[in-house]
Motif scaffolding. Structure first.
Motif, PDB file in Angstrom:
ATOM      1  N   GLU A 180       0.809  -1.219   0.000  1.00  9.01           N
ATOM      2  CA  GLU A 180       0.000   0.000   0.000  1.00  9.01           C
ATOM      3  C   GLU A 180       0.841   1.267   0.000  1.00  9.01           C
ATOM      4  O   GLU A 180       0.309   2.370  -0.212  1.00  9.01           O
ATOM      5  N   ARG A 181       2.140   1.149   0.208  1.00 14.89           N
ATOM      6  CA  ARG A 181       3.007   2.325   0.116  1.00 14.89           C
ATOM      7  C   ARG A 181       3.192   2.763  -1.334  1.00 14.89           C
ATOM      8  O   ARG A 181       3.585   3.896  -1.591  1.00 14.89           O
ATOM      9  N   PHE A 182       2.942   1.849  -2.276  1.00 15.76           N
ATOM     10  CA  PHE A 182       3.000   2.196  -3.693  1.00 15.76           C
ATOM     11  C   PHE A 182       1.824   3.115  -4.050  1.00 15.76           C
ATOM     12  O   PHE A 182       0.763   3.045  -3.427  1.00 15.76           O
ATOM     13  N   PRO A 183       1.996   3.951  -5.090  1.00 12.92           N
ATOM     14  CA  PRO A 183       0.830   4.697  -5.596  1.00 12.92           C
ATOM     15  C   PRO A 183      -0.113   3.754  -6.352  1.00 12.92           C
ATOM     16  O   PRO A 183       0.277   2.668  -6.774  1.00 12.92           O
ATOM     17  N   ARG A 184      -1.350   4.183  -6.489  1.00 12.80           N
ATOM     18  CA  ARG A 184      -2.341   3.463  -7.301  1.00 12.80           C
ATOM     19  C   ARG A 184      -2.494   2.008  -6.865  1.00 12.80           C
ATOM     20  O   ARG A 184      -2.471   1.099  -7.681  1.00 12.80           O
ATOM     21  N   THR A 185      -2.617   1.817  -5.545  1.00 14.73           N
ATOM     22  CA  THR A 185      -2.856   0.481  -4.990  1.00 14.73           C
ATOM     23  C   THR A 185      -4.152   0.507  -4.180  1.00 14.73           C
ATOM     24  O   THR A 185      -4.803   1.543  -4.055  1.00 14.73           O
ATOM     25  N   GLY A 186      -4.513  -0.645  -3.631  1.00 10.98           N
ATOM     26  CA  GLY A 186      -5.703  -0.747  -2.804  1.00 10.98           C
ATOM     27  C   GLY A 186      -6.957  -0.971  -3.625  1.00 10.98           C
ATOM     28  O   GLY A 186      -6.916  -1.382  -4.788  1.00 10.98           O
ATOM     29  N   ILE A 187      -8.092  -0.696  -3.015  1.00 12.63           N
ATOM     30  CA  ILE A 187      -9.389  -0.877  -3.661  1.00 12.63           C
ATOM     31  C   ILE A 187      -9.609   0.263  -4.659  1.00 12.63           C
ATOM     32  O   ILE A 187      -9.426   1.431  -4.309  1.00 12.63           O
ATOM     33  N   PRO A 188     -10.007  -0.033  -5.896  1.00  9.83           N
ATOM     34  CA  PRO A 188     -10.253   1.058  -6.850  1.00  9.83           C
ATOM     35  C   PRO A 188     -11.587   1.754  -6.594  1.00  9.83           C
ATOM     36  O   PRO A 188     -12.490   1.191  -5.970  1.00  9.83           O
ATOM     37  N   ASP A 189     -11.684   2.964  -7.087  1.00 12.51           N
ATOM     38  CA  ASP A 189     -12.982   3.639  -7.139  1.00 12.51           C
ATOM     39  C   ASP A 189     -13.847   2.979  -8.218  1.00 12.51           C
ATOM     40  O   ASP A 189     -13.317   2.376  -9.162  1.00 12.51           O
TER      41      ASP A 189
END
Length: 369
Positions: A180-189
């Motif tokens: 999650e420290r990366f950009p553009r990670t996690g749950i998308p919109d």
């Protein structure tokens, strides 16, 4: 409405381990060259030199997928053993520090290191990626929107990274927190249409935020080159049976949501921030915590919600011929996901070397090299 093919592709990121030290080892150049000769594009280099990624060809059903995943693990087991090494399947290595492992000297990875610095350098993690083919662009976007809600449930089944750099982290999937420290990670919109998604992508490319969709690293994404939904939230599991179970669940879930979409119905869409609350709970406690039922606005035992999910997708699983593989989730809930089993070994032995031995044995379970 044309029915998607729901074909599968599965990618596993595997650890290369020295069986004497039980530490990660940089795989020697000759090993990878030999692997590329045997497996061609089914084996890929990753950013860190102790990671081997293997990917199946297109699989028409879950039985094909089982054969291909087993075949690829068998070939990597043989290849590494011939070079005095072993493989292990877990989301993080229990004891190796990321600073000990060199970066692969490839332009793509060097650019990521240049852009992200130590965040990328420390990203020594291992995931499972499952592709499910949905050929129509608009349908693919609508199914991605709906599938987001279920990602924490399935993460809870796959948690397999309780250690980081020699320490017990207090998380069942510490891999998710590292990434999650990366950009553009996690749950998308959610996106209202394919056109809205393309506009979003075009803005990022035009503004030099990324060069293509491969640098969108969401837990669930539209693959930039293939007509697939790519599920990326899970830690790589230890056993082949666990990988196949999770792939079958993703396939049956996609099919279930498509049947709703075909009838002009959909699963309720929730805000990204709400689903992230459940993701954090799943990463922290795995199967032993509670997730939030946002419709009822109450907490529910994670195991109960997984049972509800299995009931929801059972009809699709029967139609796709993957019900037996989906039902293996009951076995995972009985024995515990990988993180629980790693922690049991640790508590019994107080030895991270014993934990690595256990992971390597489980990775090779049922596979004859």
């Amino acid at each position: 409405m044309v029915e998607p093919s729901f074909t599968l592709g599965i990618e596993e990121e595997l650890q290369v381990v020295d069986p004497e030290t039980r530490k990660l080892r940089s795989h020697i150049q000759e090993l990878f060259t030999e692997g590329e000769t045997r497996l061609r594009d089914e084996i890929k280099r990753e950013m860190h030199d102790s990671v081997i990624e293997v990917g199946t060809p297109i699989c028409h059903n879950i039985q094909d997928a089982r054969r291909e995943v087993t075949r690829l693990r068998r070939e990597i087991i043989r290849l590494t053993r011939e070079n005095g090494l072993r493989i292990a399947a877990a989301g993080t290595h229990p004891s190796t520090h990321w600073s000990e492992i060199p970066i692969v000297e490839a332009p793509r990875y060097l650019k990521i290191i240049s852009d992200l610095g130590m965040i990328a350098r420390a990203n020594l993690i291992f995931g499972l990626h499952v592709h499910v083919a949905v050929e129509d662009d608009e349908t693919r976007i609508h199914l991605l929107n709906q599938a987001r809600y279920f990602l924490p449930h399935i993460l809870a089944l796959s948690v397999n990274s309780p250690f980081w750099c020699g320490r017990e982290t207090g998380w069942k999937s510490y891999r998710t927190k590292v990434f999650e420290r990366f950009p553009r990670t996690g749950i998308p919109d959610p996106f209202r249409s394919w056109g809205e998604y393309k506009e979003f992508l075009d803005i990022l490319i035009a503004s030099d935020c990324l060069d293509d969709g491969k640098k969108i690293w969401w837990d669930l994404r539209i693959h930039p080159y293939f007509p697939t939904i790519e599920y990326r939230i899970c830690d790589v599991p230890m056993r082949v049976e666990e990988t196949i179970c999770i792939a079958a669940i993703f396939q049956a879930l996609t099919h279930t949501l498509w049947k709703l979409h075909r009838r002009n119905m959909s699963w309720r869409l929730y805000r990204r921030a709400l689903i992230m609350e459940n993701k954090n709970r799943a990463a922290k406690a795995g199967l032993d915590g509670k997730l939030v039922d946002f419709g009822l606005m109450t907490q529910v035992d994670t195991r109960s919600l997984i049972e509800e999910l299995l009931e929801l997708i059972a009809e699709s699983a029967r139609e796709l011929g993957c019900l037996e593989e989906v039902q293996y989730a009951h076995e995972i809930m009985k024995m515990g996901p990988g993180a629980d089993r790693q922690l049991r070994v640790w508590k019994e032995t107080q030895s991270l070397e014993a934990v690595v031995d256990y992971i390597m044995a489980e990775t090779e379970r049922g596979i004859t090299a």
